[in-house]
Write an enzyme that holds these catalytic residues in place. Structure first.
Site, PDB file in Angstrom:
ATOM      1  CG  HIS A 130       8.625   0.465   6.093  1.00 28.04           C
ATOM      2  ND1 HIS A 130       8.930  -0.877   6.093  1.00 28.04           N
ATOM      3  CD2 HIS A 130       7.293   0.561   6.336  1.00 28.04           C
ATOM      4  CE1 HIS A 130       7.830  -1.569   6.345  1.00 28.04           C
ATOM      5  NE2 HIS A 130       6.814  -0.725   6.482  1.00 28.04           N
ATOM      6  CD  GLN A 163      -5.968  -3.618   3.032  1.00 22.91           C
ATOM      7  OE1 GLN A 163      -5.889  -4.026   1.887  1.00 22.91           O
ATOM      8  NE2 GLN A 163      -4.977  -3.777   3.895  1.00 22.91           N
ATOM      9  CG  HIS A 221       7.132  -1.615   1.966  1.00 27.21           C
ATOM     10  ND1 HIS A 221       7.014  -0.580   2.863  1.00 27.21           N
ATOM     11  CD2 HIS A 221       5.907  -2.202   1.901  1.00 27.21           C
ATOM     12  CE1 HIS A 221       5.771  -0.535   3.309  1.00 27.21           C
ATOM     13  NE2 HIS A 221       5.081  -1.508   2.751  1.00 27.21           N
ATOM     14  CG  MET A 240      -1.924  -1.181   1.139  1.00 26.04           C
ATOM     15  SD  MET A 240      -3.437  -0.914   2.058  1.00 26.04           S
ATOM     16  CE  MET A 240      -2.816  -0.802   3.705  1.00 26.04           C
ATOM     17  CG  MET A 245      11.250  -1.464   9.857  1.00 24.95           C
ATOM     18  SD  MET A 245      11.910  -0.111   8.912  1.00 24.95           S
ATOM     19  CE  MET A 245      13.556  -0.073   9.567  1.00 24.95           C
ATOM     20  CB  SER A 246       4.549  -0.185  11.008  1.00 27.07           C
ATOM     21  OG  SER A 246       3.244   0.253  10.689  1.00 27.07           O
ATOM     22  N   GLY A 302       5.398  -9.796   4.059  1.00 23.94           N
ATOM     23  CA  GLY A 302       6.179  -9.704   5.290  1.00 23.94           C
ATOM     24  C   GLY A 302       5.515 -10.488   6.416  1.00 23.94           C
ATOM     25  NE  ARG A 343      -1.725   0.725  10.539  1.00 19.07           N
ATOM     26  CZ  ARG A 343      -3.022   0.831  10.785  1.00 19.07           C
ATOM     27  NH1 ARG A 343      -3.423   1.453  11.863  1.00 19.07           N
ATOM     28  NH2 ARG A 343      -3.910   0.317   9.986  1.00 19.07           N
ATOM     29  CG  ASP A 366       1.040  -7.009   8.033  1.00 21.14           C
ATOM     30  OD1 ASP A 366       0.415  -6.399   8.907  1.00 21.14           O
ATOM     31  OD2 ASP A 366       1.840  -6.441   7.265  1.00 21.14           O
TER      32      ASP A 366
END
Ligand code: PAF
Length: 304
Positions: A34, A61, A37, A30, A184-185, A147, A187, A150
């Site tokens: 970072h 989602q 990804h 999405m 890492m996110s 990843g 968010r 999730d």
């Protein structure tokens, strides 16, 4: 690298090399790239002739509208990262291209979608399963990289691809952490300095639980959960959403640890909801335990 926004154009771009025997690596995202990804892109680049990254903030989602609105978006910056990682195609369709009509067909993966984030975010995994099915259908035969942060999403997508006989091999890749352990996110950008410091409690709680399993021989899920809840509960500005111990493949709760088990947590740090997990593997014969907490970003040469 070519940026493509039309489904028909991506199909042509991938079908032509595939017809000549090329393999395709797919990285669904999405955006807001970072190091996590980037590690997926590198994995795909190392293993395939053609690499396609999809970038689509999927409205289906998000069950909270505000969450969708504040999701970070920067196509130019993301395209620069993908280009630097040697990606061949960046597929960035509009919402209208992906959902030209009201959505009446969705994909529901029963059981695996029910607990953990499925309880906290009703409908979330139907949205994920639906868009990933569409992306798999658009991309065609390929290997897709996801990843392990999730972990529930990975289990849902794996099962969905198997149940629907989709021509896609689903590969789970290591969770990537900052040097202080924070997963890492996309968010994380929403965290204030103070919240950013407090957020590392999720990693510390999981590491503590992992150590109890690998070195002290703890196998009781109830006691492990208590340990995680107590550690996270002591951190300021952190509100635990859930801490659960489940089978890593079926996402069903376990009482005594055996096989591959996931300790999964979700917590609000201020207004930002973060998730994290550790996978524990208990050998059936020796009962020895291994913990997989992921990798630290430095090993991926950040910024290069
Ligand atoms: O993990 C994500 O970024 C998303 O859930 C995915 C798999 C790209 C589906 O929108």
């Amino acid at each position: 690298m070519k940026v493509i926004d039309r489904i028909a154009d991506l199909r042509v771009a991938l079908d032509a090399p595939r017809a000549k025997g090329a393999t395709v690596g797919l990285v669904p995202t999405m955006g807001a790239f970072h190091e996590g990804h980037r590690s997926l892109m590198r994995m795909a680049r190392a293993n395939h002739d053609v690499v396609v990254v999809t970038l689509f903030v999927n409205p289906l989602q998000f069950n909270v509208g505000a969450d969708l609105d504040r999701y970070p978006r920067d196509l130019a910056a993301d395209a620069a990262v993908a280009r630097a990682e040697g990606v061949d195609f960046l597929f960035a369709p509009s919402v209208g291209e992906m959902y030209p009509q009201a959505v009446v067909t969705t994909v529901h993966v029963d059981a695996l979608s029910a607990g953990l984030c499925g309880t906290a975010r009703p409908g979330h995994f139907d949205g994920v399963a639906t868009v990933v099915t569409k992306l798999f259908s658009i991309a065609g035969a390929c290997t897709a990289y996801f990843g392990r942060k999730d972990a529930q999403q990975l289990a849902v997508v794996r099962r969905m691809a198997a149940d629907l006989n989709l021509p896609v091999t689903v590969v789970g890749c290591p969770l990537v952490r900052e040097a202080d352990g924070l997963a890492m996110s996309s968010r994380n950008v929403h965290l204030s300095e103070e919240e950013r410091r407090c957020a590392t409690v999720l990693f510390r709680a999981l590491r503590e639980a992992a150590t109890a399993v690998t070195t002290a021989g703890e196998r009781d899920a109830g006691r492990l959960r208590e340990l995680v809840v107590t550690t996270i509960g002591a951190a300021p500005t952190v509100r635990l959403d859930y801490a659960e111990i489940v089978d890593a493949h079926t996402i069903t709760p376990v009482e005594a640890l055996a096989g591959d088990v996931l300790i999964a947590v979700a917590a609000f740090v201020g207004e930002t909801r973060l998730i994290d997990n550790v996978t524990l593997s208990i050998e059936p014969e020796s009962h020895e335990a291994r913990a997989d907490l992921g990798v630290v970003a430095e090993s991926f040469h950040i910024g290069s």
